[in-house]
Motif scaffolding. Structure first.
Motif, PDB file in Angstrom:
ATOM      1  N   ASP A   9       0.861  -1.180   0.000  1.00 24.08           N
ATOM      2  CA  ASP A   9       0.000   0.000   0.000  1.00 24.08           C
ATOM      3  C   ASP A   9       0.897   1.228   0.000  1.00 24.08           C
ATOM      4  N   TYR A  10       0.901   1.926  -1.111  1.00 26.57           N
ATOM      5  CA  TYR A  10       1.666   3.160  -1.176  1.00 26.57           C
ATOM      6  C   TYR A  10       0.997   4.196  -0.294  1.00 26.57           C
ATOM      7  N   ALA A  11       1.807   4.969   0.410  1.00 22.30           N
ATOM      8  CA  ALA A  11       1.257   6.024   1.255  1.00 22.30           C
ATOM      9  C   ALA A  11       2.081   7.282   1.050  1.00 22.30           C
ATOM     10  N   LEU A  12       1.391   8.414   1.016  1.00 22.09           N
ATOM     11  CA  LEU A  12       2.053   9.692   0.808  1.00 22.09           C
ATOM     12  C   LEU A  12       1.406  10.727   1.715  1.00 22.09           C
ATOM     13  N   THR A  13       2.231  11.449   2.459  1.00 18.91           N
ATOM     14  CA  THR A  13       1.746  12.515   3.325  1.00 18.91           C
ATOM     15  C   THR A  13       2.404  13.811   2.885  1.00 18.91           C
ATOM     16  N   VAL A  14       1.598  14.861   2.732  1.00 20.77           N
ATOM     17  CA  VAL A  14       2.122  16.157   2.311  1.00 20.77           C
ATOM     18  C   VAL A  14       1.688  17.205   3.327  1.00 20.77           C
ATOM     19  N   GLU A  15       2.658  17.952   3.836  1.00 21.70           N
ATOM     20  CA  GLU A  15       2.361  19.002   4.807  1.00 21.70           C
ATOM     21  C   GLU A  15       2.861  20.333   4.261  1.00 21.70           C
ATOM     22  N   ALA A  16       1.976  21.318   4.229  1.00 18.66           N
ATOM     23  CA  ALA A  16       2.361  22.673   3.830  1.00 18.66           C
ATOM     24  C   ALA A  16       2.584  23.503   5.085  1.00 18.66           C
ATOM     25  N   VAL A  17       3.656  24.284   5.094  1.00 20.16           N
ATOM     26  CA  VAL A  17       3.995  25.115   6.238  1.00 20.16           C
ATOM     27  C   VAL A  17       4.277  26.531   5.756  1.00 20.16           C
ATOM     28  N   ILE A 141      -2.964  26.526   2.995  1.00 24.78           N
ATOM     29  CA  ILE A 141      -2.335  27.666   3.651  1.00 24.78           C
ATOM     30  C   ILE A 141      -3.067  28.905   3.161  1.00 24.78           C
ATOM     31  N   GLN A 142      -3.582  29.680   4.096  1.00 21.22           N
ATOM     32  CA  GLN A 142      -4.387  30.858   3.758  1.00 21.22           C
ATOM     33  C   GLN A 142      -3.495  32.069   3.539  1.00 21.22           C
ATOM     34  N   ILE A 143      -3.698  32.745   2.412  1.00 23.99           N
ATOM     35  CA  ILE A 143      -3.116  34.076   2.222  1.00 23.99           C
ATOM     36  C   ILE A 143      -4.271  35.050   2.382  1.00 23.99           C
ATOM     37  N   ASP A 144      -4.140  35.895   3.375  1.00 21.57           N
ATOM     38  CA  ASP A 144      -5.178  36.875   3.638  1.00 21.57           C
ATOM     39  C   ASP A 144      -4.478  38.186   3.954  1.00 21.57           C
ATOM     40  N   PHE A 145      -5.083  39.270   3.565  1.00 19.69           N
ATOM     41  CA  PHE A 145      -4.471  40.571   3.790  1.00 19.69           C
ATOM     42  C   PHE A 145      -5.340  41.396   4.721  1.00 19.69           C
ATOM     43  N   GLN A 146      -4.684  42.107   5.607  1.00 21.20           N
ATOM     44  CA  GLN A 146      -5.391  43.038   6.483  1.00 21.20           C
ATOM     45  C   GLN A 146      -5.679  44.267   5.628  1.00 21.20           C
ATOM     46  N   THR A 147      -6.952  44.575   5.439  1.00 21.43           N
ATOM     47  CA  THR A 147      -7.299  45.688   4.549  1.00 21.43           C
ATOM     48  C   THR A 147      -7.704  46.944   5.301  1.00 21.43           C
ATOM     49  N   SER A 148      -7.754  46.866   6.610  1.00 21.94           N
ATOM     50  CA  SER A 148      -8.070  48.071   7.385  1.00 21.94           C
ATOM     51  C   SER A 148      -7.302  48.008   8.698  1.00 21.94           C
TER      52      SER A 148
END
Length: 155
Positions: A9-17, A141-148
């Motif tokens: 059983d192939y297994a793959l784990t991907v983590e974004a930081v 991974i969230q890219i969010d901008f402070q607009t005020s």
């Protein structure tokens, strides 16, 4: 009693930081994709960075943009990245055998969204060919901008 080889059983784990906890428009966004696999002999990885846009983007009806990819032979290709003013504004590089870094320079409000690493593990298939073993998708991974509110002046 004979023993039979079990299919692996192939297994793959991907983590974004996300590498920087906070940034503003105009700054560089960086994230890494860390990959671990099981039961794949000498794997190589191809990586695709995608973005799910949270804003109304009329150029892409489904909202998911394929930004940049790196294949198992370390060849980089821009996918749906069409911003001519920032043609070299995205970079994807292999840092280690199982770690990849994505950078986006001069971020803009329109870059807001959820970013993911889509990774495919490839195993040697004989005759110098590679065969696809398994795919994995990272956490968003969230890219969010402070607009005020208060802004710190860039240093």
């Amino acid at each position: 009693m004979p023993t039979f080889a079990q299919p692996l059983d192939y297994a793959l784990t991907v983590e974004a930081v996300k590498l920087k906890p906070f940034f503003m428009a105009g700054h560089t966004f960086e994230m890494t994709c860390k990959v671990s696999s099981r039961n794949i002999k000498t794997p190589r990885y191809s990586v695709l960075i995608t973005a799910e846009k949270t804003l109304n983007d009329h150029s892409n009806a489904n909202g998911t943009l394929r930004i940049i990819s790196l294949n198992q032979d370390s060849v980089v290709r821009r996918e749906d990245w069409t911003d001519q003013d920032r043609v070299d504004g995205v970079v994807l590089e292999k840092v280690q055998e199982n770690e990849f870094r994505y950078r986006m320079y001069q971020t803009q409000i329109s870059d807001a969204g959820l970013y993911r690493c889509v990774v495919t593990a490839w195993s040697p298939g004989g005759g110098g060919m590679w065969r696809e073993a398994v795919n994995g998708l990272s956490n968003p991974i969230q890219i969010d901008f402070q607009t005020s509110g208060q802004y710190a002046s860039p240093t």
